[in-house]
Design a protein around this motif. Structure first.
Motif, short mmCIF file in Angstrom:
data_model
loop_
_atom_site.label_atom_id
_atom_site.label_comp_id
_atom_site.label_asym_id
_atom_site.label_seq_id
_atom_site.Cartn_x
_atom_site.Cartn_y
_atom_site.Cartn_z
N GLY A 19 0.82 -1.21 0.00
CA GLY A 19 0.00 0.00 0.00
C GLY A 19 0.85 1.24 0.00
N GLU A 20 1.94 1.23 0.78
CA GLU A 20 2.82 2.40 0.83
C GLU A 20 3.47 2.63 -0.52
N HIS A 161 -0.16 4.47 4.89
CA HIS A 161 0.29 4.68 3.51
C HIS A 161 1.13 5.96 3.43
#
Length: 399
Positions: A19-20, A161
């Motif tokens: 997600g990051e 995130h």
């Protein structure tokens, strides 16, 4: 079964990382941000430093978050505002603080963050707020330039995130009496040391020239001429110094006037812009040596210039340049020939007058001696002598 559980654990562990990565280089989706950074030199606890004061105005734009805070406010406004304040602190202030601390640590430069007495966040209406804090060593000097050690792109962490710390507008206010060496990227607007960028995610590269180096650059880039005139009867030196070839900023003009005052005994001084050049006009009182001969009067006036000049001219006299930029002006005045003649004639007339007085006095004394006999008796008139002789003869005849 174990393999399935292990696989699920791996997926659960790496999902935030994916997600990051997926969120990187995407704009933060939560706030509209208008940021102002004001930069100024200050003294804190007897130590000079450059302070960067941040004011970040934010408006919550995420519709889900707005609905959430509206719901909280419908039940308890104070609680909703307190939670919103914590929300802004975590996302706006803490993210910025983390960015700055990483940059300072990477540059091996110490820094201190100062907060207002009520904390960094002040809640406004309509789910908006202003975040305020100040950072020391926002600019550091290498002797020639002042640089910002925290320049670069900004990160914004939200719900695990990593986003770009995007803002809609950034205004950078720099001190007017410092010359800008570099701003990168190039601002959308720049006027009187106020720069504006739109739609970015960075702290710009900031470089200013130190005041002393700006002055040195100006002197190296200009042709310097000075004209002087010494008036021995008034006892002062008038001068015009012209600097051509570079723009003179207010800080340069201030430094230039300071250098003249530091080296010359200035009575008055001013500047003006003339045909693209900076002209310094002034009056100074020099040190003077005087001597006089039978035919001349000679004055030597000494003034120390603030530095080297490409051209020097002296009106009404001659000059030599001594060590340490000291100028010796010589003014010679011939004594008037007519005046000497007048003095000579007056002297002759005085001598003649004295001589004539002496002659008259001597002639008067001689006349007086002639009229009086040698023993002080009076001399008889000739007629009286003849009468006496005739009387004697008559007396003899009668006998």
């Amino acid at each position: 079964m174990r393999r399935f559980v292990t696989l699920m654990l791996i997926v659960i562990l790496i999902t935030p990382l994916l997600g990051e990565v997926g969120a990187a280089n995407n704009a933060q989706p939560v706030f509209k941000i208008d940021m102002t950074i004001k930069v100024a030199p200050v003294v804190i606890e007897n130590t000079s430093t450059w302070l960067g004061t941040f004011k970040i105005y934010v408006v919550l734009t995420d519709p889900h978050q707005r609905a959430y805070f509206d719901y909280l406010a419908s039940n308890n406004t104070t609680a909703a505002n307190d939670e919103f304040k914590s929300f802004v602190k975590e996302l706006i202030y803490d993210n910025m603080k983390n960015n700055l601390e990483r940059r300072y640590e990477g540059a091996n430069i110490s820094s201190t963050i100062y907060l207002p007495s009520g904390g960094p966040v002040k809640v406004l209406d309509n789910w908006s707020a202003v975040v305020t804090f100040a950072v020391t060593n926002f600019l550091v000097s290498d002797g020639k330039k002042l640089r910002c050690p925290v320049a670069g792109s900004l990160d914004f962490v939200y719900r695990g995130h990593v986003f770009d710390y995007t803002w809609d507008r950034l205004t950078l206010i720099l001190p007017k009496d410092y010359e800008i060496a570099n701003l990168a990227p190039v601002p959308d607007d720049l006027s009187e040391n106020v720069a504006v960028w739109n739609n970015g995610d960075f702290i710009p590269l900031i470089e200013l020239y130190t005041q002393l180096y700006s002055y040195v650059r100006f002197l190296n880039a200009t042709r310097k001429e000075i004209s002087l005139r010494y008036d021995p009867h008034e006892g002062y030196v008038q001068f015009n110094a012209t600097f051509t070839g570079a723009n003179a900023t207010p800080v340069i003009i201030s430094q230039l006037l300071k250098s003249f005052r530091a080296t010359m005994n200035i009575m008055s001084i001013d500047t003006r812009q003339e045909n693209g050049s900076l002209v310094v006009i002034g009056v100074a009182r020099p040190e003077v040596a005087y001597k006089e001969t039978s035919s001349e009067r000679i004055w030597k006036a000494m003034v120390k210039l603030p530095g080297a000049f490409d051209s020097i001219s002296v009106q009404g006299g001659s000059y030599v340049v001594a060590p340490d930029y000291t100028l010796i002006i010589t003014v010679t005045e011939k004594k008037s020939t007519y005046r000497l003649y007048a003095y000579g004639i007056a002297a002759v007339l005085v001598v003649m007058a004295v001589f004539m007085l002496m002659r008259r006095k001597k002639a008067g004394e001689e006349t007086k001696e002639t009229e009086v006999g040698p023993e002080g008796s009076e001399e008889k008139h000739p007629a009286e002598s003849e009468g006496e002789e005739s009387l004697k003869e008559a007396e003899n005849g009668g006998e």
